[in-house]
Scaffold this motif. Structure first.
Motif, short mmCIF file in Angstrom:
data_model
loop_
_atom_site.label_atom_id
_atom_site.label_comp_id
_atom_site.label_asym_id
_atom_site.label_seq_id
_atom_site.Cartn_x
_atom_site.Cartn_y
_atom_site.Cartn_z
N ARG A 162 0.97 -1.25 0.00
CA ARG A 162 -0.07 0.14 -0.06
C ARG A 162 1.00 1.18 0.03
O ARG A 162 1.57 1.49 0.82
CB ARG A 162 -0.86 0.10 1.29
N ARG A 163 0.84 2.27 -0.93
CA ARG A 163 1.46 3.28 -1.08
C ARG A 163 0.60 4.46 -1.12
O ARG A 163 1.01 5.65 -1.31
CB ARG A 163 2.25 3.27 -2.42
N ASP A 164 -0.42 4.61 -0.37
CA ASP A 164 -1.26 5.49 0.28
C ASP A 164 -0.45 6.59 1.18
O ASP A 164 0.37 6.14 1.85
CB ASP A 164 -2.38 5.05 0.88
N GLN A 165 -0.56 7.96 0.81
CA GLN A 165 0.34 9.04 1.52
C GLN A 165 -0.46 9.68 2.45
O GLN A 165 -0.17 10.74 3.22
CB GLN A 165 0.72 9.99 0.55
N SER A 166 -1.63 9.01 2.93
CA SER A 166 -2.86 9.57 3.94
C SER A 166 -2.07 9.57 5.44
O SER A 166 -1.07 8.77 5.75
CB SER A 166 -4.12 8.91 4.07
N ALA B 81 -2.26 6.07 6.58
CA ALA B 81 -1.22 5.08 6.03
C ALA B 81 0.01 5.02 6.70
O ALA B 81 0.67 4.33 6.67
CB ALA B 81 -1.35 5.27 4.53
#
Length: 79
Positions: free
Chosen positions: A36-40, A43
């Motif tokens: 998962r590369r989400d930048q939230s 995350a």
């Protein structure tokens, strides 16, 4: 059934995120997936836990039946 769940920081016991899912076990696995590369913010927090060999704890806060969900959606549309 829809589950309203919270992700809890295992170090502090603080609730850090609230979400909804039909399958809490699968959803937690998705949250901690290393690809998962989400930048939230969520995350980044989970990646930080993972680096410490920790995982967020998932707690079901509420179970919502399909009938309850339909009533809530209907009430929202009437506003």
């Amino acid at each position: 059934m829809i589950f309203i769940y919270g992700l809890i920081d295992p170090r502090t016991g603080c609730l850090r995120y609230i979400g909804k899912t039909a399958n809490p076990k699968v959803r937690l696995a998705d949250h901690v997936c290393p690809e998962r590369r989400d930048q939230s913010h969520r995350a980044c927090w989970i990646r930080g836990l993972t680096k410490l060999n920790l995982r967020p704890l998932l707690e079901v806060l509420e179970e919502v039946s399909p009938e309850q969900r339909a009533r809530m959606v209907s009430a929202r549309r009437k506003r």
